[in-house]
Design an enzyme around this catalytic site. Structure first.
Site, PDB file in Angstrom:
ATOM      1  N   GLU A 149       3.800  -5.398  12.205  1.00 47.83           N
ATOM      2  CA  GLU A 149       2.867  -4.270  12.006  1.00 47.83           C
ATOM      3  C   GLU A 149       1.749  -4.793  11.120  1.00 47.83           C
ATOM      4  OE1 GLU A 149       3.055  -1.503  13.503  1.00 47.83           O
ATOM      5  OE2 GLU A 149       5.047  -1.764  14.334  1.00 47.83           O
ATOM      6  N   GLU A 176       7.545   0.337  15.881  1.00 49.59           N
ATOM      7  CA  GLU A 176       8.593   0.887  15.035  1.00 49.59           C
ATOM      8  C   GLU A 176       8.754   2.368  15.394  1.00 49.59           C
ATOM      9  OE1 GLU A 176       6.824  -0.326  11.097  1.00 49.59           O
ATOM     10  OE2 GLU A 176       8.708  -1.428  10.971  1.00 49.59           O
ATOM     11  N   THR A 207      -0.718 -13.288   7.770  1.00 46.38           N
ATOM     12  CA  THR A 207       0.698 -13.518   7.433  1.00 46.38           C
ATOM     13  C   THR A 207       1.559 -13.304   8.680  1.00 46.38           C
ATOM     14  OG1 THR A 207       0.178 -12.515   5.293  1.00 46.38           O
ATOM     15  CG2 THR A 207       2.481 -12.993   5.718  1.00 46.38           C
ATOM     16  N   GLY A 238       2.303  -6.089   7.156  1.00 48.73           N
ATOM     17  CA  GLY A 238       1.387  -6.733   6.218  1.00 48.73           C
ATOM     18  C   GLY A 238       0.141  -7.202   6.953  1.00 48.73           C
ATOM     19  N   CYS A 271      -3.229   1.298   6.425  1.00 49.54           N
ATOM     20  CA  CYS A 271      -3.586   0.542   7.634  1.00 49.54           C
ATOM     21  C   CYS A 271      -4.193   1.456   8.693  1.00 49.54           C
ATOM     22  CB  CYS A 271      -2.360  -0.159   8.187  1.00 49.54           C
ATOM     23  SG  CYS A 271      -1.015   1.002   8.494  1.00 49.54           S
ATOM     24  N   ASN A 302       0.803  -1.242   0.000  1.00 50.83           N
ATOM     25  CA  ASN A 302       0.000   0.000   0.000  1.00 50.83           C
ATOM     26  C   ASN A 302       0.831   1.285   0.000  1.00 50.83           C
ATOM     27  OD1 ASN A 302       0.702  -0.659   2.684  1.00 50.83           O
ATOM     28  ND2 ASN A 302      -0.913   0.650   3.453  1.00 50.83           N
TER      29      ASN A 302
HETATM   30  P1  NAD Z   1       0.414  -9.529   3.057  1.00 53.26           P
HETATM   31  O1  NAD Z   1       0.505 -10.048   4.451  1.00 53.26           O
HETATM   32  O2  NAD Z   1      -0.317 -10.327   2.070  1.00 53.26           O
HETATM   33  O3  NAD Z   1       1.859  -9.300   2.434  1.00 53.26           O
HETATM   34  C1  NAD Z   1       2.828  -8.478   3.045  1.00 53.26           C
HETATM   35  C2  NAD Z   1       4.194  -8.931   2.627  1.00 53.26           C
HETATM   36  O4  NAD Z   1       4.417 -10.239   3.165  1.00 53.26           O
HETATM   37  C3  NAD Z   1       4.390  -9.069   1.120  1.00 53.26           C
HETATM   38  O5  NAD Z   1       5.714  -8.720   0.777  1.00 53.26           O
HETATM   39  C4  NAD Z   1       4.158 -10.547   0.878  1.00 53.26           C
HETATM   40  O6  NAD Z   1       4.809 -11.042  -0.272  1.00 53.26           O
HETATM   41  C5  NAD Z   1       4.774 -11.141   2.131  1.00 53.26           C
HETATM   42  N1  NAD Z   1       4.266 -12.465   2.495  1.00 53.26           N
HETATM   43  C6  NAD Z   1       3.055 -13.002   2.219  1.00 53.26           C
HETATM   44  N2  NAD Z   1       2.989 -14.259   2.715  1.00 53.26           N
HETATM   45  C7  NAD Z   1       4.173 -14.503   3.315  1.00 53.26           C
HETATM   46  C8  NAD Z   1       4.702 -15.605   4.026  1.00 53.26           C
HETATM   47  N3  NAD Z   1       4.007 -16.733   4.210  1.00 53.26           N
HETATM   48  N4  NAD Z   1       5.943 -15.515   4.548  1.00 53.26           N
HETATM   49  C9  NAD Z   1       6.669 -14.385   4.386  1.00 53.26           C
HETATM   50  N5  NAD Z   1       6.224 -13.309   3.707  1.00 53.26           N
HETATM   51  C10 NAD Z   1       4.985 -13.361   3.184  1.00 53.26           C
HETATM   52  O7  NAD Z   1      -0.185  -8.060   3.188  1.00 53.26           O
HETATM   53  P2  NAD Z   1      -0.549  -7.069   2.006  1.00 53.26           P
HETATM   54  O8  NAD Z   1      -1.841  -7.520   1.409  1.00 53.26           O
HETATM   55  O9  NAD Z   1       0.631  -6.845   1.156  1.00 53.26           O
HETATM   56  O10 NAD Z   1      -0.793  -5.716   2.820  1.00 53.26           O
HETATM   57  C11 NAD Z   1      -2.015  -5.332   3.348  1.00 53.26           C
HETATM   58  C12 NAD Z   1      -2.020  -5.536   4.839  1.00 53.26           C
HETATM   59  O11 NAD Z   1      -0.932  -4.844   5.425  1.00 53.26           O
HETATM   60  C13 NAD Z   1      -3.256  -4.962   5.492  1.00 53.26           C
HETATM   61  O12 NAD Z   1      -3.734  -5.886   6.430  1.00 53.26           O
HETATM   62  C14 NAD Z   1      -2.755  -3.715   6.187  1.00 53.26           C
HETATM   63  O13 NAD Z   1      -3.491  -3.305   7.296  1.00 53.26           O
HETATM   64  C15 NAD Z   1      -1.386  -4.130   6.573  1.00 53.26           C
HETATM   65  N6  NAD Z   1      -0.543  -2.964   6.833  1.00 53.26           N
HETATM   66  C16 NAD Z   1      -0.192  -2.692   8.106  1.00 53.26           C
HETATM   67  C17 NAD Z   1       0.574  -1.571   8.381  1.00 53.26           C
HETATM   68  C18 NAD Z   1       0.988  -1.239   9.792  1.00 53.26           C
HETATM   69  O14 NAD Z   1       1.879  -0.409   9.946  1.00 53.26           O
HETATM   70  N7  NAD Z   1       0.413  -1.835  10.806  1.00 53.26           N
HETATM   71  C19 NAD Z   1       0.975  -0.748   7.344  1.00 53.26           C
HETATM   72  C20 NAD Z   1       0.586  -1.067   6.041  1.00 53.26           C
HETATM   73  C21 NAD Z   1      -0.171  -2.186   5.794  1.00 53.26           C
END
Ligand code: NAD
Length: 479
Positions: free
Chosen positions: A247, A460, A229, A225, A281, A149
């Site tokens: 996060e 963080e 995950t 993410g 997020c 995002n």
């Molecule tokens: P995601 O969990 O699908 O992916 C995030 C990252 O993790 C990507 O690089 C992905 O390739 C990797 N990944 C996926 N599966 C994995 C695994 N099994 N092992 C290791 N790495 C893996 O999330 P997304 O769809 O990319 O992002 C959206 C999510 O991120 C939303 O839930 C959002 O709230 C969250 N987010 C949180 C923050 C925060 O600061 N708390 C900030 C931004 C986004």
């Protein structure tokens, strides 16, 4: 079509598998580059390079490491326009947002941690017969995994403190938006960052992401993410007693009291709900409004939301661009259908979007606002991560707090009131790691950033990040 390369041992190289997937521009639904599918062999090479670079990098003075970060920060500034356009093309976000928020922040992240490490000091405790002092040593080779995002913004938010504190890094950007991470690797080469200090592997989460996390030579994982995950990463890391910073998702409440400055609140919450197409997020998604001003708030809010312009990310008059992918658009649409099934009344969102020849196949969605949803329904409980919010009513402060806290997430909240005592009371009791009063996403990089409950583990930002990426060692000397 451009072909993205991995960045390993200071060089741009193709993946061992020689396999690629398409990177899609969400505003046009067309592929514009190809993403490497990295595997264990690429990881092996990256790990060996990082481990080789570690002794020298970790022993450099903080000032010398900071100088590299400053160079990278300056190069991000110099390449602002190219990076902003690339970020917009990859994510669908308005280029104006990338130009004013994403890319400047990526530059600030590098600069901030360059300064922070030169000011990072450790504790000493003097007693009657002894003195203790605490060393903070880097951990070794660490992993930084980031989402789609805010691609370069969040990627650098992790890499900067990891490198500043003397670690070498294996980083993996999201496979949905890898392009600015690739441009960033070119910037690191131009800045003369020593070989192997940072390695960027592209590919999918279940493949290369999982391989990185499974590897015992990785001393810490900083992950941003989704919550599912994050849980997997925590499960894999726990038996290794490895440090993790998680996060994760959010379902952020906004509490609007009768004594708020209504116009400023409406303006603030339109921004909080729909900036970056609601794909932050921290975006507000559950808005709770005191019954005395519910109708007034609703009328003004809907009027402003209807005025938001959705369309081509390169048109600076648009407020919102495209959602990040076809799959994500379908997910958000499924929640819109669910909200209707759950009894929600749609107040706006189904107006048509005017698109041109170029963007007619893009993943655009107008901002949707619902009311009449129960607090426990899935629409009000689950993270949608798109331009969908609900308006809900409350009678008094206690009820507002209780409705806000009835959720498994605990990332960010906002409170809109002119009663300072109330802001303190609620700020103290609301279950979120970040609380904004009469504002939203007002960020000071020195503050602890992160969530409680299912929104994650650890914080963080500022010294918290430098503490995460270092291991404290206490030394006690008897006089
Ligand atoms: P995601 O969990 O699908 O992916 C995030 C990252 O993790 C990507 O690089 C992905 O390739 C990797 N990944 C996926 N599966 C994995 C695994 N099994 N092992 C290791 N790495 C893996 O999330 P997304 O769809 O990319 O992002 C959206 C999510 O991120 C939303 O839930 C959002 O709230 C969250 N987010 C949180 C923050 C925060 O600061 N708390 C900030 C931004 C986004």
């Amino acid at each position: 079509m451009e072909i993205i390369a991995n960045y390993i041992n200071g060089e741009l190289i193709p993946p061992h598998s020689a396999k690629y997937i398409d990177d899609i521009n969400p505003a046009t639904a067309e592929a514009f580059d190809q993403i490497p599918l990295s595997d264990e062999e690429d990881l092996k090479y990256a790990l060996a390079s990082a481990e080789k670079a570690y002794p020298e990098w970790s022993e450099l003075s903080a000032k010398d490491r900071a100088d590299y970060l400053i160079k990278i920060s300056d190069l991000i500034k110099e390449n602002l326009e190219d990076l902003a356009e690339a970020e917009s093309k990859d994510t669908g976000k308005p280029v104006q947002l990338a130009r004013t928020v994403d890319i400047p922040r990526a530059s600030s992240n590098m600069e901030f941690f360059a300064h922070a490490i030169t000011q990072f000091s450790s504790e000493s405790h003097a007693g009657k017969d002894s003195i203790n002092y605490t060393l903070r040593k880097p951990l070794g080779v660490v992993a930084c995994i980031s989402p789609w995002n805010l691609p370069l913004y969040l990627f650098t938010w992790k890499i900067a403190p990891a490198l500043a504190s003397g670690n070498c890094v294996i980083a993996k950007p999201s496979e949905i938006t890898p392009y600015t991470a690739y441009l960033f690797s070119k910037i690191c080469i131009e800045a003369g960052l020593p070989k192997g200090v940072l390695n960027i592997l592209h590919g999918t989460g279940p493949d290369i992401g999982n391989a990185i996390v499974q590897n015992k030579r990785i001393k810490a994982v900083s992950f941003t993410g989704g919550t599912a995950t994050g849980r997997k990463i925590a499960e894999i890391s726990a038996p290794m007693f490895r440090k993790v910073s998680l996060e994760l998702g959010g379902k952020n409440p906004a509490l609007v009291f009768g004594d708020c400055d209504l116009d400023k609140t409406v303006e603030g919450l339109v921004r909080a709900s729909f900036t970056n197409q609601g794909e932050i997020c921290l975006c507000a998604s559950r808005i709770y409004i005191e019954d005395s001003i519910y109708e007034d708030f609703k009328a003004k809010f809907i009027q402003k939301v209807k005025a938001l312009k959705v369309g081509s990310p390169s048109d600076n008059s648009n407020n919102m661009g495209a959602l990040v992918s076809a799959q994500h658009l379908e997910k958000v649409k499924s929640y819109i259908a669910l909200a209707k099934e759950e009894g929600g009344s749609l107040l706006c969102g189904d107006e048509t979007i005017e698109l041109n020849e170029h963007t007619k196949n893009g993943y655009f969605l107008r901002p949707h606002v619902f009311e009449n949803l129960s607090n426990h329904c899935r629409t009000n409980q689950e993270e949608i991560f798109g331009p969908v919010v609900s308006l809900n009513v409350f009678k008094n402060e206690q009820e507002a707090l209780s409705l806000a806290n009835q959720n498994e997430y605990g990332l960010a909240s906002s409170i809109w009131t002119s009663d300072l005592s109330r802001a303190h009371r609620i700020g103290n009791q609301i279950e979120t790691g970040i609380v904004w009063v009469n504002c939203w996403m007002n960020r000071d990089l020195r503050t602890p950033f992160g969530g409680m409950k299912n929104s994650g583990l650890g914080r963080e930002g500022g010294l918290e990040a430098l503490r995460f990426f270092t291991e404290p060692k206490n030394i006690c000397i008897q006089y």
